[in-house]
Structures are given as structure tokens and as C-alpha cells.
Design an enzyme around this catalytic site. Structure first.
Site, PDB file in Angstrom:
ATOM      1  N   ARG A  91     109.011  -4.536  53.684  1.00  0.00           N
ATOM      2  CA  ARG A  91     109.446  -5.322  54.846  1.00  0.00           C
ATOM      3  C   ARG A  91     109.758  -4.462  56.071  1.00  0.00           C
ATOM      4  O   ARG A  91     109.911  -4.959  57.172  1.00  0.00           O
ATOM      5  CB  ARG A  91     110.662  -6.186  54.453  1.00  0.00           C
ATOM      6  CG  ARG A  91     110.285  -7.333  53.535  1.00  0.00           C
ATOM      7  CD  ARG A  91     111.504  -7.991  52.901  1.00  0.00           C
ATOM      8  NE  ARG A  91     111.969  -7.268  51.715  1.00  0.00           N
ATOM      9  CZ  ARG A  91     113.004  -7.653  50.945  1.00  0.00           C
ATOM     10  NH1 ARG A  91     113.679  -8.742  51.256  1.00  0.00           N
ATOM     11  NH2 ARG A  91     113.359  -6.957  49.884  1.00  0.00           N
ATOM     12  N   GLY A 135     110.762  -3.490  39.256  1.00  0.00           N
ATOM     13  CA  GLY A 135     112.002  -4.225  39.464  1.00  0.00           C
ATOM     14  C   GLY A 135     113.240  -3.369  39.260  1.00  0.00           C
ATOM     15  O   GLY A 135     113.179  -2.258  38.731  1.00  0.00           O
ATOM     16  N   GLY A 177     119.885   1.925  46.987  1.00  0.00           N
ATOM     17  CA  GLY A 177     119.746   2.953  48.011  1.00  0.00           C
ATOM     18  C   GLY A 177     119.628   2.396  49.413  1.00  0.00           C
ATOM     19  O   GLY A 177     119.672   3.145  50.393  1.00  0.00           O
ATOM     20  N   ASN A 197     125.316 -10.858  46.141  1.00  0.00           N
ATOM     21  CA  ASN A 197     125.239  -9.687  45.267  1.00  0.00           C
ATOM     22  C   ASN A 197     124.880  -8.483  46.126  1.00  0.00           C
ATOM     23  O   ASN A 197     123.796  -8.418  46.689  1.00  0.00           O
ATOM     24  CB  ASN A 197     124.158  -9.921  44.201  1.00  0.00           C
ATOM     25  CG  ASN A 197     123.860  -8.658  43.404  1.00  0.00           C
ATOM     26  OD1 ASN A 197     124.727  -7.817  43.219  1.00  0.00           O
ATOM     27  ND2 ASN A 197     122.621  -8.546  42.936  1.00  0.00           N
ATOM     28  N   ASN A 200     116.550  -4.330  54.706  1.00  0.00           N
ATOM     29  CA  ASN A 200     115.193  -4.610  54.222  1.00  0.00           C
ATOM     30  C   ASN A 200     114.171  -4.549  55.341  1.00  0.00           C
ATOM     31  O   ASN A 200     113.002  -4.270  55.106  1.00  0.00           O
ATOM     32  CB  ASN A 200     115.141  -5.984  53.556  1.00  0.00           C
ATOM     33  CG  ASN A 200     116.003  -6.019  52.298  1.00  0.00           C
ATOM     34  OD1 ASN A 200     115.918  -5.122  51.461  1.00  0.00           O
ATOM     35  ND2 ASN A 200     116.849  -7.013  52.201  1.00  0.00           N
ATOM     36  N   ARG A 245     117.615  25.099  75.505  1.00  0.00           N
ATOM     37  CA  ARG A 245     116.657  24.848  74.427  1.00  0.00           C
ATOM     38  C   ARG A 245     117.032  25.666  73.190  1.00  0.00           C
ATOM     39  O   ARG A 245     117.885  26.540  73.257  1.00  0.00           O
ATOM     40  CB  ARG A 245     115.247  25.139  74.920  1.00  0.00           C
ATOM     41  CG  ARG A 245     114.781  24.062  75.938  1.00  0.00           C
ATOM     42  CD  ARG A 245     113.493  24.445  76.604  1.00  0.00           C
ATOM     43  NE  ARG A 245     112.494  24.823  75.630  1.00  0.00           N
ATOM     44  CZ  ARG A 245     111.478  25.659  75.872  1.00  0.00           C
ATOM     45  NH1 ARG A 245     111.337  26.207  77.074  1.00  0.00           N
ATOM     46  NH2 ARG A 245     110.616  25.943  74.928  1.00  0.00           N
ATOM     47  N   LYS A 267     116.136  29.349  77.111  1.00  0.00           N
ATOM     48  CA  LYS A 267     115.523  29.221  75.784  1.00  0.00           C
ATOM     49  C   LYS A 267     115.636  30.522  75.028  1.00  0.00           C
ATOM     50  O   LYS A 267     115.314  31.584  75.593  1.00  0.00           O
ATOM     51  CB  LYS A 267     114.042  28.840  75.928  1.00  0.00           C
ATOM     52  CG  LYS A 267     113.381  28.526  74.603  1.00  0.00           C
ATOM     53  CD  LYS A 267     111.937  28.995  74.508  1.00  0.00           C
ATOM     54  CE  LYS A 267     111.853  30.495  74.350  1.00  0.00           C
ATOM     55  NZ  LYS A 267     110.497  30.988  74.081  1.00  0.00           N
ATOM     56  N   ASN A 301     124.769  38.030  87.859  1.00  0.00           N
ATOM     57  CA  ASN A 301     124.483  36.906  88.748  1.00  0.00           C
ATOM     58  C   ASN A 301     122.977  36.675  88.750  1.00  0.00           C
ATOM     59  O   ASN A 301     122.200  37.586  89.065  1.00  0.00           O
ATOM     60  CB  ASN A 301     124.952  37.202  90.169  1.00  0.00           C
ATOM     61  CG  ASN A 301     124.744  35.979  91.056  1.00  0.00           C
ATOM     62  OD1 ASN A 301     125.505  35.031  91.000  1.00  0.00           O
ATOM     63  ND2 ASN A 301     123.678  36.007  91.836  1.00  0.00           N
ATOM     64  N   SER A 319     117.724  36.077  94.691  1.00  0.00           N
ATOM     65  CA  SER A 319     117.055  34.777  94.672  1.00  0.00           C
ATOM     66  C   SER A 319     115.555  34.928  94.488  1.00  0.00           C
ATOM     67  O   SER A 319     114.943  35.837  95.043  1.00  0.00           O
ATOM     68  CB  SER A 319     117.280  34.046  95.997  1.00  0.00           C
ATOM     69  OG  SER A 319     118.627  33.695  96.108  1.00  0.00           O
TER      70      SER A 319
HETATM   71  C1  UD1 Z   1     118.339  -6.870  45.439  1.00  0.00           C
HETATM   72  C2  UD1 Z   1     118.961  -7.811  44.397  1.00  0.00           C
HETATM   73  C3  UD1 Z   1     119.715  -8.914  45.137  1.00  0.00           C
HETATM   74  C4  UD1 Z   1     120.750  -8.293  46.037  1.00  0.00           C
HETATM   75  C5  UD1 Z   1     120.131  -7.265  46.972  1.00  0.00           C
HETATM   76  C6  UD1 Z   1     121.240  -6.521  47.668  1.00  0.00           C
HETATM   77  C7  UD1 Z   1     117.574  -7.834  42.417  1.00  0.00           C
HETATM   78  C8  UD1 Z   1     116.540  -8.567  41.653  1.00  0.00           C
HETATM   79  N1  UD1 Z   1     117.935  -8.371  43.564  1.00  0.00           N
HETATM   80  O1  UD1 Z   1     117.397  -7.649  46.174  1.00  0.00           O
HETATM   81  O2  UD1 Z   1     120.361  -9.771  44.193  1.00  0.00           O
HETATM   82  O3  UD1 Z   1     121.405  -9.304  46.799  1.00  0.00           O
HETATM   83  O4  UD1 Z   1     119.344  -6.316  46.247  1.00  0.00           O
HETATM   84  O5  UD1 Z   1     120.760  -5.762  48.729  1.00  0.00           O
HETATM   85  O6  UD1 Z   1     118.051  -6.802  41.964  1.00  0.00           O
HETATM   86  N2  UD1 Z   1     114.095  -0.625  43.656  1.00  0.00           N
HETATM   87  C9  UD1 Z   1     113.577   0.334  42.796  1.00  0.00           C
HETATM   88  N3  UD1 Z   1     112.564  -0.007  41.955  1.00  0.00           N
HETATM   89  C10 UD1 Z   1     112.055  -1.264  41.907  1.00  0.00           C
HETATM   90  C11 UD1 Z   1     112.579  -2.229  42.796  1.00  0.00           C
HETATM   91  C12 UD1 Z   1     113.608  -1.876  43.651  1.00  0.00           C
HETATM   92  O7  UD1 Z   1     114.027   1.473  42.789  1.00  0.00           O
HETATM   93  O8  UD1 Z   1     111.144  -1.488  41.104  1.00  0.00           O
HETATM   94  C13 UD1 Z   1     115.189  -0.232  44.566  1.00  0.00           C
HETATM   95  C14 UD1 Z   1     114.803  -0.368  46.035  1.00  0.00           C
HETATM   96  O9  UD1 Z   1     114.294   0.866  46.518  1.00  0.00           O
HETATM   97  C15 UD1 Z   1     116.126  -0.719  46.676  1.00  0.00           C
HETATM   98  C16 UD1 Z   1     116.873  -1.456  45.587  1.00  0.00           C
HETATM   99  O10 UD1 Z   1     116.252  -1.121  44.376  1.00  0.00           O
HETATM  100  O11 UD1 Z   1     116.886   0.431  47.031  1.00  0.00           O
HETATM  101  C17 UD1 Z   1     116.831  -2.969  45.788  1.00  0.00           C
HETATM  102  O12 UD1 Z   1     115.503  -3.402  45.834  1.00  0.00           O
HETATM  103  P1  UD1 Z   1     115.000  -4.482  46.880  1.00  0.00           P
HETATM  104  O13 UD1 Z   1     113.572  -4.746  46.608  1.00  0.00           O
HETATM  105  O14 UD1 Z   1     115.392  -4.125  48.244  1.00  0.00           O
HETATM  106  O15 UD1 Z   1     115.827  -5.755  46.352  1.00  0.00           O
HETATM  107  P2  UD1 Z   1     116.336  -6.989  47.208  1.00  0.00           P
HETATM  108  O16 UD1 Z   1     115.244  -7.962  47.363  1.00  0.00           O
HETATM  109  O17 UD1 Z   1     117.031  -6.533  48.418  1.00  0.00           O
HETATM  110 CA    CA Z   2     117.217  -4.651  49.419  1.00  0.00          CA
END
Ligand code: UD1
Ligand code: CA
Length: 455
Positions: free
Chosen positions: A9, A73, A96, A163, A220, A325, A343, A369, A397
Site C-alpha cells: 500500500r 501472514g 514493525g 488491535n 500502511n 559542506r 568544504k 582575515n 579581497s
Molecule cells: C495487522 C493485523 C490487524 C492489526 C494491524 C495493526 C493481522 C492478520 N492483522 O493488519 O489486526 O489491526 O496489523 O497495525 O495480523 N508481516 C510479516 N509477514 C507477513 C505478513 C505481515 O512479517 O507474512 C509483517 C508486516 O511487515 C507488518 C506486520 O507484519 O510489519 C503487519 O502486517 P500488515 O500486512 O501491515 O497487517 P495489517 O493489515 O496492518
Molecule cells: Ca499494518
């Protein structure tokens, strides 16, 4: 710390968590919050693709990495960290991309596992539900987490307890439950399923409320990035003001997270203090100053000027419209006036460089100077060359110092001279190309006296 998602996104070639927020990668803010909360061992889950290198660089030193082979996920991402987590008894799981969370809040989140028999605690606050997952609560007991993205007909502007994606969880329970999570219809394995599992097992998750709803906001897309930036910048300015820094116009003052400022310094409007800049006390910085990775001593004045990767000692005044610089070192009491560029050079104590000058690759002594329009011609088209100017020298100068060249201590150059050869201590260079004379010859030379050391 989950950072292996694609961040589509953002519509960016740069991975989401590597985007800067108040001068630091997003993920770095999250790491620092965790450290502030006492988390000693941080494992960052990164992807296996080429973009993972940027995430690793953004996360920096002092963390470990686990690789999630494919972005299947959030639960799969946590699973990827199983080995790295070793036999830790408790795990703090963080998204993160949720960088405004505070250390105190995380401490409360982790403390919620103590005593009351929960295996899982999650951080929440009521904010517009947008695309977050939201929590169905019974008091502070969590019934389940529902993804808004997968819910039809929901008012996304309406506030709900969401969440945040920050969870404290008992490790043995986590590692036992993760493999049992069934994939969602889109094939991803959602960490949020843990909430329902905990409820069904009769030990429901507990919700912990963030002190400030901004703390739960995720990034996002770039609209959310800008919103988080505004919150973060406001926090940074407030912290400086409460520590004794005057900020005349907070909205037009941009201060990165890594900046330090001493008390009784005033930051005037339209000023940017970036990177690892450090400023002493009693300074006036701005209006219109731009400092990046600069170190500035006490009682300095910097108006409408730019300082990059350079050090300025105390009692220096500079500007308007001058530029240090990278690699410049400006000693105490130096005056740099209008339209001066320096610089990779050192200017010794109390040296004056008032007007329209360029000094590059030069070592300049004390009490020198530098007359208006002086230039170090340091580049011959192929290579850069050095210039040395001794203590107490007087550069007339419009002098052209054709490097490599050395101007001796107490030596002088006449106005408009083009100096192609070294000038011994106490001698005088006159003309174009300059001839060398004894210093007393300076008397009666028009122009050489035009430029006074005072101004
Ligand atoms: C997720 C939560 C949602 C919550 C939101 C908070 C889930 C299913 N949903 O949604 O409930 O409100 O965060 O901001 O958990 N990531 C991975 N590997 C993956 C998928 C994601 O490391 O396979 C990491 C992403 O880099 C990110 C974090 O997990 O830092 C969250 O993933 P993202 O896809 O942003 O989840 P949201 O749709 O924001
Ligand atoms: Ca997110």
C-alpha cells in the site's frame, strides 16, 4: 518484530518499514521502544527477497534476523522466529509498522501477563477503525479480533478498540498454538486467531489500553506515514521544549529523533535539524537554518544557513546564506558572514570570512582575515588540491588561491591577486600571477588595505 510484509500500500520500491519517520527508519522506532521497555534480545523477521537487505539495513546493528521464506501472514512470520527466540519464557510480538508505541506502554503490556493467568495480552486503543483489526471485548477480556478488511458494511471512520499488533505472550503457549492456526480464506495465517484460541481454552486474552491512542496507529500508506510523522515531530519538539529549548514556531520547526539540543538555545522559525545533529546551549539557530549531522558548540548563531556533517565550536556566528559542506571544522569565535561556502576545511580560532568566499580542502589558521570574494581554486579539472593559510594571514579581497599553495603565517595577499606559488611567513603576494614581496611592501598597495579585519 514483524517486518517481512510487502507493504504494497506504500507503492514504493523501498520496503515500508525502511521509510524514514522523523529521520529514522520506521522499524528503528519500534526497536527503540522495545529496548526502552527492557527487551534485551530483538529478532526482526525479514523476507527472503532482495528488499530484505534494505530492511536489515534499516533495523541496524544490535538485532538478530529471522527469515520468513514467503509472506504467508503474521502468524507465519512469528513462526519464522521460533528458532531465534530460543527458550525465552515470554515473547513481545510487535508489528514493525506501528512506530508510535511508547516504552512505558510496552512495559505495561508485558506486565499484564504477570499474575492474572492470561497467556496473551494485547495492546489497544479506540481509534477510527480504518483497515485495522478490531477487538470484541467483554470488559478488558478479549473475545476475538475481527479484520475490518474482511468485514462488509462497517463504518470505517467510527472509533473502536483496535488491535495494535503488539502482543505480549507466554512463549510455551505461543509455540504450541501457532501450528494450530487455520489459514484465512486468502491463504494467510493470521496471528489474530490466537485471541479466539485463548478464549476457547478458557484463559482469554487481556486488553491493555495505550495511554495515547496515537500509539496504536500503524503505517500502511503514505497518508498514515504523514500522520505518524506529525505526531512524532510534535512529541520530539515537546520533549525539547520541556528540557529548556525555546521553539518559537513549532509547526515550522522540524527536528529529527536523533537530535540533541542544550538548554537556553532558541530554535527560530523555518528550521530543520536533521540526522545526528547536536547543538550546545545558549545558541540561536534560525530562522531558516538547515543542519544535518552537525555538531554545534555553545553560544553560536546560525541564521539562514546550512551546515552538513561538520563541527562548529563555541561562539561562532554564521549567516545569512552561508553553507558548511561535509568535513568542515570551525573553531571557536569564527565569523562566517554572507554567501560563504566551506568544504572539507578547518578555520582556526577567531578567523573572519565575511563575504562571498569559497574555502575548500584548506587548513586555515587562527586570526586569519579572508577578504571578500576569496576563492581557493582547489580543482584542476582532474584532482583536488590543498591550501594552507598560516595564523594571522591577511587574504585581500578577491584573492584567487590556486592550490596546492601555502600562505605563511602573517603573510598577506593583495586585492585581486592570483596566487600560484607559496608565500613565505610574513611575505606579501601581489598581482596576477602574484609576485612575492617583503611584507612592508604592503604599505601603499591599493586594495590590499581595502579589506579591514574588522568587517
Ligand atoms: C495487522 C493485523 C490487524 C492489526 C494491524 C495493526 C493481522 C492478520 N492483522 O493488519 O489486526 O489491526 O496489523 O497495525 O495480523 N508481516 C510479516 N509477514 C507477513 C505478513 C505481515 O512479517 O507474512 C509483517 C508486516 O511487515 C507488518 C506486520 O507484519 O510489519 C503487519 O502486517 P500488515 O500486512 O501491515 O497487517 P495489517 O493489515 O496492518
Ligand atoms: Ca499494518
Amino acid at each position: 518484530m514483524l517486518a517481512a510484509g510487502q507493504g504494497t500500500r506504500m507503492r514504493s520500491a523501498l520496503p515500508k518499514v525502511a521509510h524514514p519517520l522523523a529521520g529514522r527508519p520506521i522499524v528503528r522506532h519500534v526497536i527503540e521502544a522495545a529496548r526502552g521497555a527492557g527487551v534485551g534480545d530483538v529478532v526482526v523477521v525479514v523476507g527472503a527477497g532482495a528488499e530484505a537487505a534494505a530492511v536489515r539495513a534499516a533495523a541496524g546493528d544490535g538485532v538478530r534476523f529471522a527469515v520468513q521464506a514467503r509472506p504467508l501472514g503474521t502468524a507465519d512470520a512469528v513462526h519464522a522466529a521460533r528458532e531465534a527466540a530460543g527458550d525465552a519464557g515470554g515473547v513481545l510480538i510487535m508489528n514493525g509498522d506501528v512506530p508510535l508505541v511508547r516504552a512505558d506502554t510496552l512495559r505495561r503490556l508485558m506486565a499484564a501477563l504477570d499474575g492474572d493467568g492470561s497467556d496473551l495480552a494485547l495492546l489497544t486503543a479506540s481509534v477510527p477503525v480504518e483497515s485495522y483489526g478490531f477487538i470484541e471485548l467483554d470488559g478488558d477480556t478479549v473475545m476475538r479480533i475481527v479484520e475490518t478488511k474482511e468485514t462488509e458494511g462497517l463504518d470505517r471512520a467510527g472509533a473502536r478498540p483496535i488491535n495494535s499488533g503488539q502482543y505480549a505472550v507466554r512463549a510455551d503457549w505461543l509455540w504450541a498454538r501457532l501450528p494450530a492456526i487455520a489459514p484465512a480464506p486468502n491463504g494467510e495465517i493470521y496471528l489474530t486467531a490466537l485471541a479466539e484460541m485463548a478464549r476457547d481454552a478458557g484463559r482469554p486474552a487481556v486488553a491493555v489500553w495505550a495511554a495515547d491512542p496515537a500509539e496504536v496507529r500503524g503505517i500502511n500508506d503514505r497518508v498514515q506515514l504523514a500522520e505518524a510523522e506529525a505526531v512524532m515531530r510534535d512529541r520530539i519538539r515537546r520533549a525539547h521544549m520541556l528540557a529548556g529549548v525555546t521553539i518559537a514556531d513549532p509547526p515550522s520547526t522540524f527536528i529529527d529523533a536523533g537530535v540533541r539540543i542544550g538548554p537556553d538555545t532558541a530554535i527560530l522559525p523555518q528550521t530543520h535539524l536533521l540526522g545526528e545533529t547536536s547543538i550546545g546551549s545558549g545558541c540561536a539557530i534560525g530562522p531558516g537554518a538547515f543542519l544535518r549531522d552537525a555538531t554545534v558548540g555553545d553560544r553560536c548563531v546560525v541564521r539562514f544557513s546550512m551546515i552538513e556533517e561538520s563541527t562548529v565550536e563555541a561562539d561562532v556566528d554564521m549567516g545569512p546564506y552561508s553553507h558548511l559542506r561535509p568535513g568542515s571544522y570551525i573553531c571557536q569565535g569564527v565569523h562566517i558572514g554572507n554567501f560563504a561556502e566551506v568544504k572539507s576545511s578547518r578555520l582556526g580560532r577567531n578567523t573572519k570570512m565575511g563575504h562571498f568566499s569559497y574555502i575548500g580542502d584548506a587548513q586555515v589558521g587562527e586570526d586569519v582575515n579572508i577578504g571578500a570574494g576569496t576563492i581557493t581554486a582547489n580543482y584542476d579539472g582532474t584532482r583536488k588540491h590543498a591550501t594552507t593559510i598560516g595564523d594571522g594571514a591577511f587574504i585581500g579581497s578577491d584573492t584567487m588561491l590556486v592550490a596546492p599553495v601555502t600562505i605563511g603565517r602573517g603573510a598577506a595577499t593583495s586585492a585581486g591577486s592570483v596566487v600560484t606559488r607559496d608565500v613565505p611567513d610574513g611575505a606579501m603576494a601581489i598581482g596576477a600571477p602574484a609576485r612575492i614581496r617583503a611584507k612592508h611592501a604592503r604599505e601603499g598597495q591599493d586594495g590590499a588595505q581595502e579589506e579591514s579585519a574588522a568587517d
